[in-house]
Design a protein around this motif. Structure first.
Motif, short mmCIF file in Angstrom:
data_model
loop_
_atom_site.label_atom_id
_atom_site.label_comp_id
_atom_site.label_asym_id
_atom_site.label_seq_id
_atom_site.Cartn_x
_atom_site.Cartn_y
_atom_site.Cartn_z
N ALA A 22 0.93 -1.40 0.09
CA ALA A 22 -0.08 0.14 -0.03
C ALA A 22 0.83 1.43 0.01
CB ALA A 22 -0.89 0.17 1.28
N LEU A 68 0.12 3.89 -2.51
CA LEU A 68 -1.10 4.67 -2.48
C LEU A 68 -1.07 5.43 -1.30
CD1 LEU A 68 -2.88 1.16 -2.58
CD2 LEU A 68 -3.21 2.97 -4.24
N ARG A 69 -0.26 5.11 -0.15
CA ARG A 69 -0.05 6.18 1.01
C ARG A 69 0.48 7.54 0.63
NH1 ARG A 69 3.23 3.79 5.73
NH2 ARG A 69 4.47 5.86 6.03
N GLN A 117 -6.36 1.84 1.47
CA GLN A 117 -5.17 1.21 1.23
C GLN A 117 -4.95 -0.37 1.67
OE1 GLN A 117 -1.78 2.70 3.56
NE2 GLN A 117 -2.53 4.85 3.29
N ARG A 118 -6.01 -0.63 2.51
CA ARG A 118 -6.08 -2.01 3.03
C ARG A 118 -6.70 -2.97 2.19
NH1 ARG A 118 -4.41 -5.27 7.24
NH2 ARG A 118 -5.70 -7.34 6.86
N ARG A 175 -7.04 -2.39 -1.09
CA ARG A 175 -6.32 -2.46 -2.37
C ARG A 175 -5.20 -3.59 -2.09
NH1 ARG A 175 -5.87 -3.00 -7.24
NH2 ARG A 175 -4.49 -2.18 -8.46
N ALA A 176 -4.38 -3.43 -0.95
CA ALA A 176 -3.51 -4.48 -0.52
C ALA A 176 -3.97 -5.76 -0.57
CB ALA A 176 -2.79 -4.03 0.88
N ARG A 229 3.35 -4.56 -5.05
CA ARG A 229 3.56 -3.41 -4.65
C ARG A 229 3.54 -2.71 -6.03
NH1 ARG A 229 8.88 -1.14 -1.45
NH2 ARG A 229 9.87 -1.89 -3.44
N ALA A 243 0.53 -1.76 -7.66
CA ALA A 243 -0.69 -0.99 -6.91
C ALA A 243 -1.06 0.08 -7.60
CB ALA A 243 -0.07 -0.51 -5.59
#
Ligand code: ATP
Length: 353
Positions: free
Chosen positions: A97, A100-101, A110-111, A113-114, A146, A149
């Motif tokens: 994530a 994204l962060r 984030q969670r 998508r991870a 990653r 992402a």
């Protein structure tokens, strides 16, 4: 429309020309392998595509837009390095994530998508595990997840599987290829392993000394190598020096062969794959045969390999065990070079570069 066009890309480091005028069109959705021996310039070429290295010359165009000068972070490409470059103190989910962060995504997004990405790389349920507690193959998948992402336009990987043991590496090659097919994302992988390139690529780009020698589908690179370097680097081959003596006839050590596609005169180099060479008992008649002596033979189970001395040159032939002629080491035999199997190349001294 081409997804990515490399137009004469060149990179010089002082007097070293790491990449010399690389030109290539890569259509959308292709899996491309940059293949070549150590130091041939494949990493430098990938890094120029990624925007991590400034070209000394040439242009890079994606979907008709010139991005030669665009900084790496604006190219929207995903990259996996040989070292993986994961953050060891973060969990798998936090690593994935991370891109994204830094783009300001909220915690819940984030969670989510991870977790999606971990499913995608077939590693569900490890989001909360520190990456330091994962195996090599699992870390590999986290690095891939990653890089995907931010839904990149282009997926770039530099020797991504080189740290894995042989068995896992082979499994990951197949998985990476399947993942790429599911996503349809244009992918460029650097590798020095021809088997890996043949397994994964739609387009194999063979490089040596900073130059692209050939860019073609795997079987074309194997069956129609562009020059002696490609013929020799991809798999095993027999290279025979020849001199065209008459239309359609070429003198080689040990005799004469009749082939189509010969130039009208001059020297040529012939490349013939061992599995195309046919071994016959001595004295049997037929076209395109040369006499020789068996110097070595080994049974490999599914196939038999012959090393045959023809006029002081070693010819390698591979047959099915059932096609093996009755011959003992040191004994005479004849080897046939079927015309369709003989690739006519420029002679060594004139080959490019
Ligand atoms: P490997 O498989 O060993 O990584 P490679 O095919 O990826 O090799 P590159 O790393 O692209 O090759 O290097 C190509 C050539 O450019 C080599 O001769 C290398 O020594 C040189 N080179 C690469 N990076 C630099 C640099 N930063 N400064 C000077 N020379 C460099």
């Amino acid at each position: 429309m081409s997804a990515l066009v490399l137009d004469g890309l060149t990179k010089r480091y002082g007097s070293v020309v790491a990449v010399h005028g690389a030109s290539l069109r890569i259509p959308h959705g292709q899996f491309v392998c940059l293949l070549g021996p150590s130091g041939c310039g494949k990493t430098t070429l990938l890094r120029m595509i990624a925007g991590l290295e400034d070209p000394s010359g040439g242009r890079l165009v994606i979907d008709d837009k010139d991005i030669t000068e665009a900084p790496a972070h604006l190219r929207e490409f995903g990259m996996v390095f040989q070292s993986l470059a994961l953050f060891p103190h973060l969990t798998a989910g936090e690593n994935i994530a991370y891109p994204l962060r830094i783009r300001g995504a909220g915690k819940a997004e984030q969670r989510k998508r991870a977790e999606e990405l971990l499913e995608l790389v077939r590693l569900p349920g490890v989001a909360d595990r520190p990456v330091s507690k994962l195996s090599g193959g699992q870390r590999q998948r986290v690095a891939i997840a990653r890089a995907l992402a931010l839904k990149p336009k282009l997926f770039l990987l530099d020797e991504p599987l080189s740290a894995l043991d042989a068995k896992l590496r082979e499994a990951m090659q197949i998985e990476l290829k399947q993942l790429q097919q599911r996503l349809g994302i244009t992918t460029i992988v650097v590798t020095h392993d021809q088997r890996e390139a043949m397994t994964m690529a739609d387009l194999v780009v063979v490089m040596s000394q900073g130059r692209i020698h050939q860019a073609a589908p795997p079987m074309e690179v194997y069956r129609q190598p562009a020059d002696a370097f490609v013929a020799d680097f991809i798999g095993l081959t027999n290279l025979l020096d020849g001199e065209v003596t008459a239309p359609g006839a070429v003198a080689v050590p040990g005799g004469q062969l009749h082939l189509p596609n010969l130039p009208p005169s001059g020297r040529v180099l012939l490349s013939v794959r061992p599995e195309e060479v046919i071994v016959h008992p001595a004295g049997s008649d037929g076209p395109n045969r040369l006499n020789g002596r068996l110097s070595f033979m080994r049974d490999l189970g599914a196939s038999v390999e012959f090393r045959i001395d023809v006029a002081g040159r070693e010819i390698v032939a591979v047959s099915r065990p059932q096609d093996r002629p009755p011959v003992e080491p040191g004994g005479p035999l004849s080897v046939e070079f079927p015309p369709a199997a003989c690739v006519v190349l420029p002679p060594m001294a004139e080959r490019q570069p």
